[in-house]
Each structure stands twice: as structure tokens, then as C-alpha cells.
Design a protein around this motif. Sequence first.
Motif, mmCIF file in Angstrom:
data_model
loop_
_atom_site.group_PDB
_atom_site.id
_atom_site.type_symbol
_atom_site.label_atom_id
_atom_site.label_comp_id
_atom_site.label_asym_id
_atom_site.label_seq_id
_atom_site.Cartn_x
_atom_site.Cartn_y
_atom_site.Cartn_z
ATOM 1 N N PRO A 49 0.886 -1.405 -0.187
ATOM 2 C CA PRO A 49 0.057 -0.215 -0.128
ATOM 3 C C PRO A 49 0.785 1.266 -0.160
ATOM 4 O O PRO A 49 1.996 1.356 0.720
ATOM 5 C CB PRO A 49 -0.897 -0.067 1.329
ATOM 6 C CG PRO A 49 -0.015 -1.015 2.287
ATOM 7 C CD PRO A 49 0.791 -1.871 1.373
ATOM 8 N N GLN A 50 0.512 2.125 -0.564
ATOM 9 C CA GLN A 50 0.957 3.542 -0.709
ATOM 10 C C GLN A 50 0.233 4.390 0.389
ATOM 11 O O GLN A 50 -0.714 4.674 0.457
ATOM 12 C CB GLN A 50 0.879 4.241 -2.339
ATOM 13 C CG GLN A 50 0.971 5.730 -2.231
ATOM 14 C CD GLN A 50 2.464 6.084 -1.894
ATOM 15 O OE1 GLN A 50 3.424 5.322 -2.232
ATOM 16 N NE2 GLN A 50 3.013 7.081 -1.514
ATOM 17 N N ALA A 100 10.087 -2.486 -1.957
ATOM 18 C CA ALA A 100 9.275 -3.491 -2.405
ATOM 19 C C ALA A 100 9.776 -4.245 -3.679
ATOM 20 O O ALA A 100 9.662 -5.641 -3.713
ATOM 21 C CB ALA A 100 7.948 -2.777 -2.860
ATOM 22 N N ALA A 101 10.346 -3.496 -4.852
ATOM 23 C CA ALA A 101 10.814 -4.517 -5.846
ATOM 24 C C ALA A 101 11.910 -5.186 -5.184
ATOM 25 O O ALA A 101 12.064 -6.438 -5.831
ATOM 26 C CB ALA A 101 11.318 -3.224 -6.687
ATOM 27 N N HIS A 124 -3.020 -6.619 5.241
ATOM 28 C CA HIS A 124 -3.989 -5.997 4.541
ATOM 29 C C HIS A 124 -3.552 -5.913 3.121
ATOM 30 O O HIS A 124 -2.342 -5.802 2.735
ATOM 31 C CB HIS A 124 -4.549 -4.763 5.509
ATOM 32 C CG HIS A 124 -3.194 -3.871 5.714
ATOM 33 N ND1 HIS A 124 -3.068 -2.675 4.469
ATOM 34 C CD2 HIS A 124 -2.560 -3.653 6.417
ATOM 35 C CE1 HIS A 124 -2.242 -2.113 5.178
ATOM 36 N NE2 HIS A 124 -1.677 -2.683 6.308
ATOM 37 N N ASN A 125 -4.593 -5.252 2.363
ATOM 38 C CA ASN A 125 -4.467 -4.957 1.070
ATOM 39 C C ASN A 125 -3.681 -6.066 0.282
ATOM 40 O O ASN A 125 -2.785 -6.230 -0.404
ATOM 41 C CB ASN A 125 -3.653 -3.834 0.634
ATOM 42 C CG ASN A 125 -4.376 -2.388 1.281
ATOM 43 O OD1 ASN A 125 -4.795 -2.653 2.494
ATOM 44 N ND2 ASN A 125 -4.121 -1.345 0.538
ATOM 45 N N GLY A 180 -0.012 -1.913 -7.934
ATOM 46 C CA GLY A 180 -0.491 -0.538 -7.616
ATOM 47 C C GLY A 180 -1.684 -0.585 -7.271
ATOM 48 O O GLY A 180 -2.489 -1.860 -7.160
ATOM 49 N N GLY A 181 -2.173 0.722 -7.270
ATOM 50 C CA GLY A 181 -3.741 0.835 -6.801
ATOM 51 C C GLY A 181 -3.924 0.321 -5.272
ATOM 52 O O GLY A 181 -5.396 0.166 -5.067
ATOM 53 N N SER A 182 -2.786 0.443 -4.506
ATOM 54 C CA SER A 182 -3.200 -0.032 -3.314
ATOM 55 C C SER A 182 -2.877 1.107 -2.174
ATOM 56 O O SER A 182 -1.635 1.547 -2.279
ATOM 57 C CB SER A 182 -2.289 -1.207 -2.939
ATOM 58 O OG SER A 182 -2.386 -1.688 -1.487
#
Length: 674
Positions: free
Chosen positions: A231-232, A256-257, A272-273, A325-327
Motif C-alpha cells: 500500500p501507498q 518493495a521491488a 491487509h491489501n 499498484g492501486g493500493s
Amino acid sequence: MNAEPYSPAMARPRRVMVLGLAALTTGFASVEMHRLLSARGTTVPEVFVLMLFTLCFAWIALSFWGGVAGFVQLVSKSRVPGLRWPTEAEAAGPLTRRTAVVMPVHNEDPASVFAHVQATYESIAATGHLDAFDFYVLSDSTRAEAWVAEELAWSELCRRVGGQGRIFYRRRSDNTGKKAGNLAEFCERWGRRYDYLLVLDADSLMAGDSVVSMARLMELNPGAGILQVPPQNVGRSTLFARLQQFAGRIYGPIVAAGAAAWQLGDSNYWGHNAILRMAPFIEHCGLPVLPGQQPFGGHILSHDFVEAALMRRAGYTVWLVPELGGSYEQPPPDLLAYAQRDRRWCQGNLQHLGLVMAGGLHPMSRAHFVMGVMSYVASPLWLIFLLSGLFAALHEWFFAPTTFVDFQSTLPGGDAFDTAGALRLMVLSLAMLWIPRLMGLGLVLADRAEATRMGGRFKLALSVLLEGVVSTLMAPVMMLFQSHFVFGTLLGYRVSWSSQQREDTDLPWSEAFRRHKWHMAVGVVLAALTVAVAPGMLAWLSPVIMGLWLAPAISVFTARASLGLWAQRRGLFLIPEEVTPPSVLVRAQELSEEGMEPVDDALDHVLSDPRAHALHLALLEAHPTVGVPVALASARRKLLAGAMEPLSPQEKSAVLLDARTLSELRGRRLGARA
């Protein structure tokens, strides 16, 4: 697309490279430190200092080389091997399996919670795949006002989006096991209706296309047990939160990568996420109750690491998938709220010490337990390292046959001190802390459009510099906070697992001085000892001393939303999600601003509002719970006798759990009005 299934051979060369380079770097730094310490022979305290330095530096080296791996992964623009990704035809097809999207909550702001649920729901609906998802809000709320407000917000959400039969709300009155117990109870009652479980936190938000992609990856990779999307941090205005958001946007992708690149299918789960395969989660991931008392015994608090380890032990892979993405989630608004969250996580992670040697676990799962523990133990180790260095200097002074002048010449700033060697070691340490930051900055600077959305290249570079300075000053404060948490846990201190502070509120000076007074005192003592014993070390320790002296001011000023918004207007600490926000963030913000009518007195609201009364009774009938007979009896005596004495929170909750008493009281009110 990479259709080759995951095997340990894929990860072996990557792990040898990262772990080997970390070991080599640690060895070089330890040799340099030993050379500095042994200029006049090695004493027992100096051996202890060297051991602490080696352990602490190994942690820095592993983080550094993991970041380098992430940089290489991002520059190569390739996906990690072992996961099968959909073809264009598969990506356009329907989802064939069903997913439960669950959000456990505990005394949260209902307006914010249901705004996030609605925004995620609408975003998934926009993809055309809503039929594959059901939503559950799983309440563990103990405050009656939060509980009743959640019911009303859920009913309103269902009305607005037509979510009857697809969005569900359940509150349990027995909070056994906290969040993990909440999820376990859901899985026992409804889990086998679904193939997958998408877990959200109370502040989580996810874009519909990312959610659909997660479900599709689970369909295409039957051996995958968990897919975690990092998550961002978004959505907060205080300067502290904006620093967290900015740092996460610059350095987060590297971290993360890197983790994904060398851990591959043996990655971790952050609670979560993430999406989980339901059947093996139910069958294999039931959490044990640890023997003994808290803080090390009892129910497992940080359940996520353990569930990932159990899933991996069952033969299913666990993946970190940062490219989706989108988190999103929200950061703590200030340093003290951040420390409060860390206190809970610290106790939960230290519990994992008892699980490191549990039978049948994958070696990487054991490593995740150790790394989780080390993320907190590193702080007291650094503290002990600093104190041991001063003790070693005093030991040398008192027991070595030399004059005080000769002794001082061997310390930093003295004629006999190896300044060049110390500078090499210091440059190496700083480089390993700063190079991942610079790599993240370089990736953004290379993308003109991304750099523009973050304030432009000059302001972006300035923001990285300022964030680094503030983080450096905060580091000794967090070192003392985390040291206190670790030592407190070892001494048997038990924390309460309460809801997090999420609102942007200014921090009073009085509270800052109260919470930081001992930090300032440590800074004064450290400075006095350094000046008295080894004044040449003062420059080396100045960032630590200044950070401790300035702790109250740092907490107060970074907690102010006015300063965060001031920086935003000047293009500092910007993230792209603020300049060109994704539609799901825009929608969540709109819904949050609409708000909802507050519930000041839950019992009075249920008795006076016919809609709230009918809804509450219907939910009691749908999800019966066991009340507290003693509290109910006491409350009935007060209410039915017309006593003026107010109800306690326990009595109020007991009445709200009893349909018969609520109906009686409602009838009396209506009769009195007639």
C-alpha cells in the motif's frame, strides 16, 4: 508473460547475491571497526562493541543490497519469475471464482470507513466484474456509539449503491483474538462460500482494476496462497504524514521491488491489501494460542507473518506484487501516533521469537520472523552500542597505564586517532543509508512526467534532502522509543490493541514535553559525558544529540497540518496522487467530506429514531450475540425504575444487545408521548 512455475532454483542465485554481498560488506566494515578499536590492544568492552557493531551493520547491509536489487529490478522493467500473468485474451475474460472483500474495524470513524468501502465497491463495479465480489464489514467495535453509527452507515451505503445481498455488516461482541480472531470467525461462518479472501484495513482503499488483477492472478496461479500488493501512504495533511507519504513514494518502490526480487514466492504478508486463497487459509492458517502469559504468550498479535509462514508450510507460495499498484492506506498523523502504532507492532513481532524454530517452516519464513524482530531490536542494539562505546572509552581511561592526555589522543580528534579509517567507515555507513534514497530519486528524475507531478526536478531533489535531514533528527528519538518498547516487552509490559489515531490534529507543547522529557534528558547526559571524556567525539554524535534535544519541537511542528499544507503549496513533498489523483481516491475523499450525522448517545438514538430501532433489532435477529446478564440486570433496574443514575458503557452495551429490553423501552417512550 512467464508461465514457468515457481521453484526454489529460481530464487537461489538471487539470494546468494543479496545475502552474499551483505555478508561481504559487513565483514569489511567489521574489520575496519576492529582495526580502529585495537590500535592500543583490544579490551573486553571493545570486543562487545565490535559484536554489536557487526550485528547492527549487517541489518543496514541487508537493507542496502535489497534496495540495490530493487533498483536493478525496476530499471530492467521485467517481472520476477514464477508467476503466470494473463494474456490479453485472459485479461478481457470474466472472473470465474468468487472473492470476499473483508474490512475488520474496531472503534473507527464510520464515515471514513464506509466512504472507503463505497469507493472500492464502485471502482470494482466500473470494471464490470462486480458479480465476482461480496463485501463484509466485520466490526469488533466496543464503543456503543461507533457500533450504532456503523449500522446506520452500512444501511445508507446499501441504499445508495443498491448493495443489498452484496454488502454485509456483522458485529461480534466477543473480541477474542482481536483482528485475527475477527477474520477467523468470518472464515468459520462464511468462508467456504468463497474462493478468495481480500483483506483490507479500516483505512485501506483499493482501485477496482488492481483488485480484479489480483483475483485473476490467483485464478491463473493455483499454487499461490497469498498475493500482497504494497500500500501507498496517501490522504493526510500534517507535515509528518506528508514526509511519510513522500518517502514511501520515493523509496517505497525500491524496497518493495527488492524484496520481491530476491524473496520471490517465499515473500511475506502484511495483514491487509492482500488476497488469500480461502481453502488453504482455513485449513492450514489457524493461529495457535501461545503458551504462557502476555506479552509473549496468549493470542498472537501480529498474525500476518505467522499466516504467511503457515501458508508456505502448506506448500503454497506467498508473493509480493508491487507492479500492480492501486493500493492505498493512510499514515499516522504525527510522530507520537507513529510510536503508539510501533508499540503494538513491537510486542506482536517479539512474540515471533517463540515461533522461529517451529516445525516444518520454510527457511525464508524463519528469516521473516527474525527480520521482523530485528526491525525493532536494532534500535536497542544501536543504543547499547553507543553506551558500550562510551563505557569502553572509560574502561580504557581507568585501567590502561596512560595519562588522560594520552588517552584523549586515541579518541576522535586526537593525534593518535585513525581519522582516515574512521572517515572511511562513516562514509560507508552513510552511503548505505543514502544510496537507496538517491536511487529512488534517480528513477523519478528520469521520468519527466513523474518528476513534474512531484513538484519538478529541483523541488523534488530539495524535498529528498529535507526529508533526509528530518528523518536523521527523528532517528534517535525513534531509537529510544523502540528501545523502551523492546525492554518493556521483555520485562512483561502488555500493550492494549486499540484503534489507531487517524485524524490530523495539532499536538500541544505540553504533551510533547511530557512524552519527550526523558529523550531530552538522555541527550543532555550523552553530551555531558562526551564533552567530559572524549570531546573529539562530539561532532560524530551531534546528529544524535541534536535530535534528542529538539524532540518536542520536531513532534509539535511536524504534527501541524498548516505546515504540511504550506509545503504542499510550495511544491515540497508532493506525490503524484495529489497532483493527478486516481478516481478511487477522489471518490473516497468526496464521500468522506459528505460525512454523516453523529451518534452522540447510542442507546437514546436507537430508542428515539424508528429507522435506527428497526435496523438494530433486525441485525440482532440476524446475528445473535450473547450479552452480559449482570450488566443487563443492573441496567434494567435503572431504566425501568426511572432512576436518574446514568448507565455505564457496559450496561449500555448490554441493553443494546437485548431485543426484549429495547422493545420495552421503545414502547414506554411511545406511550409517554401519546
